[in-house]
Every structure is written in structure tokens, then in C-alpha cells.
Design a protein around this motif. Sequence first.
Motif, PDB file in Angstrom:
ATOM      1  N   ARG A 502      -2.307  -6.288 -29.239  1.00 31.07           N
ATOM      2  CA  ARG A 502      -3.529  -5.807 -29.873  1.00 31.07           C
ATOM      3  C   ARG A 502      -4.476  -7.007 -30.035  1.00 31.07           C
ATOM      4  O   ARG A 502      -4.158  -7.957 -30.737  1.00 31.07           O
ATOM      5  N   VAL A 503      -5.600  -6.956 -29.349  1.00 27.36           N
ATOM      6  CA  VAL A 503      -6.555  -8.058 -29.326  1.00 27.36           C
ATOM      7  C   VAL A 503      -7.890  -7.594 -29.894  1.00 27.36           C
ATOM      8  O   VAL A 503      -8.350  -6.490 -29.608  1.00 27.36           O
ATOM      9  N   GLY A 504      -8.492  -8.445 -30.712  1.00 29.63           N
ATOM     10  CA  GLY A 504      -9.840  -8.190 -31.214  1.00 29.63           C
ATOM     11  C   GLY A 504     -10.781  -9.262 -30.710  1.00 29.63           C
ATOM     12  O   GLY A 504     -10.338 -10.360 -30.341  1.00 29.63           O
ATOM     13  N   GLY A 505     -12.073  -8.974 -30.686  1.00 31.35           N
ATOM     14  CA  GLY A 505     -12.996 -10.005 -30.235  1.00 31.35           C
ATOM     15  C   GLY A 505     -14.424  -9.535 -30.126  1.00 31.35           C
ATOM     16  O   GLY A 505     -14.747  -8.381 -30.417  1.00 31.35           O
ATOM     17  N   LYS A 506     -15.278 -10.447 -29.693  1.00 27.79           N
ATOM     18  CA  LYS A 506     -16.710 -10.147 -29.543  1.00 27.79           C
ATOM     19  C   LYS A 506     -17.282 -10.998 -28.413  1.00 27.79           C
ATOM     20  O   LYS A 506     -17.006 -12.199 -28.308  1.00 27.79           O
ATOM     21  N   THR A 507     -18.100 -10.344 -27.572  1.00 33.43           N
ATOM     22  CA  THR A 507     -18.748 -11.020 -26.459  1.00 33.43           C
ATOM     23  C   THR A 507     -20.128 -11.525 -26.874  1.00 33.43           C
ATOM     24  O   THR A 507     -20.685 -11.100 -27.886  1.00 33.43           O
ATOM     25  N   ALA A 508     -20.673 -12.432 -26.054  1.00 37.98           N
ATOM     26  CA  ALA A 508     -22.050 -12.904 -26.286  1.00 37.98           C
ATOM     27  C   ALA A 508     -22.626 -13.474 -25.004  1.00 37.98           C
ATOM     28  O   ALA A 508     -21.906 -14.081 -24.200  1.00 37.98           O
ATOM     29  N   THR A 509     -23.928 -13.256 -24.837  1.00 36.31           N
ATOM     30  CA  THR A 509     -24.694 -13.889 -23.759  1.00 36.31           C
ATOM     31  C   THR A 509     -26.001 -14.350 -24.381  1.00 36.31           C
ATOM     32  O   THR A 509     -26.868 -13.536 -24.689  1.00 36.31           O
ATOM     33  N   TYR A 520     -28.411 -19.574 -19.434  1.00 33.89           N
ATOM     34  CA  TYR A 520     -27.640 -18.846 -20.433  1.00 33.89           C
ATOM     35  C   TYR A 520     -26.346 -19.574 -20.818  1.00 33.89           C
ATOM     36  O   TYR A 520     -25.847 -20.429 -20.080  1.00 33.89           O
ATOM     37  N   ILE A 521     -25.845 -19.194 -21.986  1.00 31.18           N
ATOM     38  CA  ILE A 521     -24.501 -19.585 -22.411  1.00 31.18           C
ATOM     39  C   ILE A 521     -23.711 -18.296 -22.595  1.00 31.18           C
ATOM     40  O   ILE A 521     -24.100 -17.435 -23.399  1.00 31.18           O
ATOM     41  N   SER A 522     -22.654 -18.145 -21.829  1.00 31.89           N
ATOM     42  CA  SER A 522     -21.792 -16.969 -21.941  1.00 31.89           C
ATOM     43  C   SER A 522     -20.590 -17.333 -22.811  1.00 31.89           C
ATOM     44  O   SER A 522     -20.009 -18.412 -22.640  1.00 31.89           O
ATOM     45  N   SER A 523     -20.232 -16.433 -23.713  1.00 26.60           N
ATOM     46  CA  SER A 523     -19.125 -16.775 -24.621  1.00 26.60           C
ATOM     47  C   SER A 523     -18.337 -15.541 -25.019  1.00 26.60           C
ATOM     48  O   SER A 523     -18.781 -14.401 -24.861  1.00 26.60           O
ATOM     49  N   ILE A 539     -14.496 -19.378 -26.214  1.00 28.22           N
ATOM     50  CA  ILE A 539     -14.915 -20.044 -24.977  1.00 28.22           C
ATOM     51  C   ILE A 539     -16.429 -19.974 -24.866  1.00 28.22           C
ATOM     52  O   ILE A 539     -17.034 -18.939 -25.163  1.00 28.22           O
ATOM     53  N   THR A 540     -17.050 -21.080 -24.480  1.00 27.80           N
ATOM     54  CA  THR A 540     -18.481 -21.105 -24.172  1.00 27.80           C
ATOM     55  C   THR A 540     -18.652 -21.665 -22.767  1.00 27.80           C
ATOM     56  O   THR A 540     -18.105 -22.725 -22.446  1.00 27.80           O
ATOM     57  N   ILE A 541     -19.392 -20.936 -21.939  1.00 29.22           N
ATOM     58  CA  ILE A 541     -19.647 -21.336 -20.560  1.00 29.22           C
ATOM     59  C   ILE A 541     -21.132 -21.651 -20.448  1.00 29.22           C
ATOM     60  O   ILE A 541     -21.977 -20.759 -20.572  1.00 29.22           O
ATOM     61  N   ASP A 542     -21.457 -22.923 -20.235  1.00 32.65           N
ATOM     62  CA  ASP A 542     -22.840 -23.386 -20.250  1.00 32.65           C
ATOM     63  C   ASP A 542     -23.471 -23.301 -18.860  1.00 32.65           C
ATOM     64  O   ASP A 542     -23.006 -23.926 -17.916  1.00 32.65           O
ATOM     65  N   GLU A 543     -24.509 -22.499 -18.768  1.00 32.99           N
ATOM     66  CA  GLU A 543     -25.308 -22.321 -17.546  1.00 32.99           C
ATOM     67  C   GLU A 543     -24.487 -21.859 -16.347  1.00 32.99           C
ATOM     68  O   GLU A 543     -24.484 -22.501 -15.280  1.00 32.99           O
TER      69      GLU A 543
END
Length: 586
Positions: A502-509, A520-523, A539-543
Motif C-alpha cells: 500500500r503506497v501513498g504519494g503525490k506528483t508534481a510538475t 520544468y522540475i518533475s517530482s 525525487i526531483t528531476i531538474d529540466e
Amino acid sequence: MSSNKTHHREKIAILFFLLFLAMTGLMGRLIFLMIFRSEHYGAMALDLHERERTIKAARGNIIDANGMVIATNRTVCTISVIHNQIRKADEVVAVLSRELGLQEDEVRKKVEKYSSREIIKTNVDKALGDQIRSYHLEGVKVDEDYKRYYPYDTLASTVLGFTGGDNQGIIGLEVKYEQYLKGLNGKILTMSDAAGIEIENAAEDRIEPVAGQDLYISLDVNIQRYCEQAAYQVMEKKGAKRVSIIVMNPQNGEIMAMVNAPEFNLNDPFTLTMDAGVPASDKEKQDLLNKMWRNPCINDTYEPGSTFKIVTAAAGLEAGAVKLDDNFSCPGFRVVEDRKIRCHKVGGHGSETFLQGMMNSCNPVLIDVGQRLGVDNYYKYFEQFGLKGKTGIDLPGEASTIMHKKEDMGLVELATVSFGQSFQITPMQLITTASAIINGGNRVTPHFGVKSVSTDGSSVNTFTYPVKEGILSPQTSETMRYILEQVVAEGSGKRAQVNGYRVGGKTATSEKLPRSLKKYISSFIGFAPADNPQVIALITIDEPQGIYYGGTIAAPVIADIFKNILPYLGIQPTEEKTVSAFRIYG
């Protein structure tokens, strides 16, 4: 005639009297110096004839959560010369220049310099030092020393840090825990004659060094290596500028991994990586080195984007401003004062509950929650959750949150902050706040240091860290865990699912400034197990190039990490199916 003789006798008598006074004064001064100041001048004489060399203390090891040594020492040598003891200068110059690979002119300048001791070269390999010692060159000293060595080269480079030529910490844990790691240097004292030549068979006094304490940390080499591998893979695949990953225990703040790819080689920290660029000057090189050594997880701030909706949702639920089954409407935008603020879904989500709005990562829904709270109330929770200060992590150089002043925060600013724009925080601040929101409401202090132990085990310092309890109620925390589990089960975070867990989480762009550059920063921030979180990761992915949505490229990386590290940590999968997305909870 008689008067002249008398006059001369008076002069002679006066002269003798003056000489007597002078002799008496000199005798008195001599007696004073010999009796009352003998210790002082004896010490000065001793100092004049003593030669002192430092024995470096061994720096304490840094040891990971499994007992693996990730920072230690290698024995090296310091080669030096004492001018007054050299008898065959040409031979000394020839041997040292040949063996050490130095220019003869450079060595000769130091050999012929009148000084108590001249260092020729430091950090010389021990085998080479032993070879130079075998020549038995008078006036040449070969002293053993220590050089910091990192068995895993680039592993956790921005976390561990490194030491300088004096073996003192410069960045990272090496400098933060300097007082425990450095130890106490010793000394070698030898006697020399008036010409400065060392007296043969004279007693040699030694003050033995005291080794530094070993530092035990929560970082797990296996988890760190796996996270680094994942970071480099996604960085190469997406042509990203940088990728950072943090893995932490949300219950106590112990950090298991912190990756900042690309990392640098700790055994060669002054050589720029290929990604760092080519310097045009010494100043530019130093600027590039400083940039290479930075730890973006704590040193750099960014707009978090939709991952910050976790905070807005928690504040709204805690204040009673919203409930899971509250209804909202999303036409694809929300007008706030004179601004039209768009949702990521151009056509809008239509009618939806608050729970569905969170699952859809709908901007208008979170804007409405922020407006319901109002500036005063929102700011109160922003401070209550600890977002205005620093996390207190045991690494140097942590950056502070960059937030609007309360008096400058209008409805438009409130709207943008509600879904994670127009302010900046560090990744460390985000994951620490999210941990408090899902762990029952206790804000822990993120840290690596667990304890320091002396080499003989007689002294143990166990480190403790502040915990701020009750930043929100356990009920709100439970509801937030449920919401975030639904985000992964059936919402925007579906790609973070891990079979059996069971995993919880939230995305972001989030779009970087200036917006015109379209970078963008994808996380993604995720935790497991959702009902009792033991691991949280960000995790943060820069550009990233091409597709840049956090739910598409960031969430799968965390899923892959969890798939590997959850069994490794002994967290057993559950057969229980994820509850329905439409259950009204709390």
C-alpha cells in the motif's frame, strides 16, 4: 701641587665608587637571573635545542547503518628537511627530486633555506616514504601521516563531504562532526646542539596522538547505491540537468539515502566533473567547484508545485474548512481578483469532491481550499507546520524557505501558494513537513548522525534531535494518509504502485522561473506502507527533456526504489486490497 693630588684622588675615589656600584648591580642582576629566573631561561634554552614534529591523529571513520566503513584513512608520509642537519646537500636534492618527481631547483631552494624545518612534500605514498627512509639521508625526515580515503569514491559525495590538506573537514558530515572526528595530534621532541644538528642517541620524547571518534550514521550504503543507480538512469534517459533523491524514515527522521546526481569523486574533489564545465580562470574554477560541491537537497530552493498540495489539504482538514465529500467544480480555471489561474487539465475536471480533486491534482479545488482558509489562517498553519524555519538537518548550509510576507500576501498570492507556486522551499523541507503530516502529526528533525564512539569503545555519544509533537491531529494525519493512498491507487500517482504494498504519494510538475524558458522540475513524493509509513521518498528531476510530467517520469522511479528496498528493510507485503477511492474517511 698638594691640592692637585687631592683633586685627582677624589676623582679616582668617585670612579672606584661608581665601578663598585656597577659591579654590585651586575652581580645582583646575575644572582637574580640565576636563582629567581633560572627556570624561565632554562626553558628557553631547552626550546632553542628542541626540534618538534607533529604526529597527526587518525581521523575517526564514518560508518553506515550496516557497519560498513564509508570514510577512513590511508597512511601516507610527509617528507621534510632540517637545514642544519644536512651534510650532503647535493645528494639530498638529487634523491628527493628523483623519487618525488619534483624539479631540482624547487627542492634545492627548500634544502638550502635556513629554517628549523622545510616540508618538501605531503601525502606521499607510504611505500615511497619507506624507500626514501632507506637512503638514510642526514637531515631528511619521513613522518607518517594520514590521508582521508573514501572506499566508494562518489557515493553520497555531497553528504559525506571531504577534508583538506590539513585533514580538517570542508563540507558535509566531515565538517559538521569535525569535533568528534578530528582527534588530538601528538608530538615528537628531539634534541639538537648549538649548530642545530640532532644529537645522536639523545632521548626522544613522544606525546602520542589520540585518534578521533568513529561516526555512525543512518545512511545505508545499499539503499544509497540503488538510489544513485536509479537517479543516473532517469537522468540519462530524460537528458536531465540533475536528479536528487531523499529516502527517510518519517517516524524518527533518520535519512537512509540522499542522492544528488551527478556526484563527484571524494578521493579527487578538486577535479571538476565533465558536467561542471571548463573554467576560464582560477576564480571561475573555484565557482564551478563550489557549484559541484553543493547539495541541492538542502542548499537550493525551488517551487514544489503540486506536492505542496499535501500541506494545503492538511491545513484545510485540520481547520475544518473542507471535508472529503465537499463538492467543487473545475471548468479548467479559477478567477481570483483580476487573475485567471488555469488547471493543468485545460478542459477542466467538472464536478468533483475534495478527495477526487486531490486524486486529480486539481488546482482550482486547492485554490478554493486556500481561499476558505484565508491569509491569516493559512499563514498560521504554514508556521505551525514548521515551514517558516529550517529543518535543523545535521548538514551545513541549509537554505531557508522563501515566502511572501504576511502583509504582502493577497488573494492571488494565497491562490498560487495553495497549489505550490510563487514561493520556494528546499526538498528537505518538503519531505520533513510531509513526514509530519503522515506520521501522526509529529515534526521530526531529519538527520544522519546516530552516535560517535571512541576507538577503544570507552566513550559513546548518542545523538538526540528535537521533535515537535502535535503540529496537527492524529485524525487529520490518518485522513491524509488515506487521501494520498488514493492518489496512487486510482489518481495521478498510479505509476507509483508497487505490487503487494500500500503506497501513498503525490506528483508534481513545477515550471521554473522565468516561465518563458519553459523548463520544468518533475517530482514525486511517496511513502509506504500507507497505513503505517516506515519509508518516505522524494525525487526531483531538474529540466527533463521531452515528456516532463511528474506522474509519468518521477513516480515510476520511486516505485522501482520501493520495490527493491521495502523487502530489504524487512517490510512485508500485504494481501489487503486498496480501499475504494470513493470511501468517505474521517
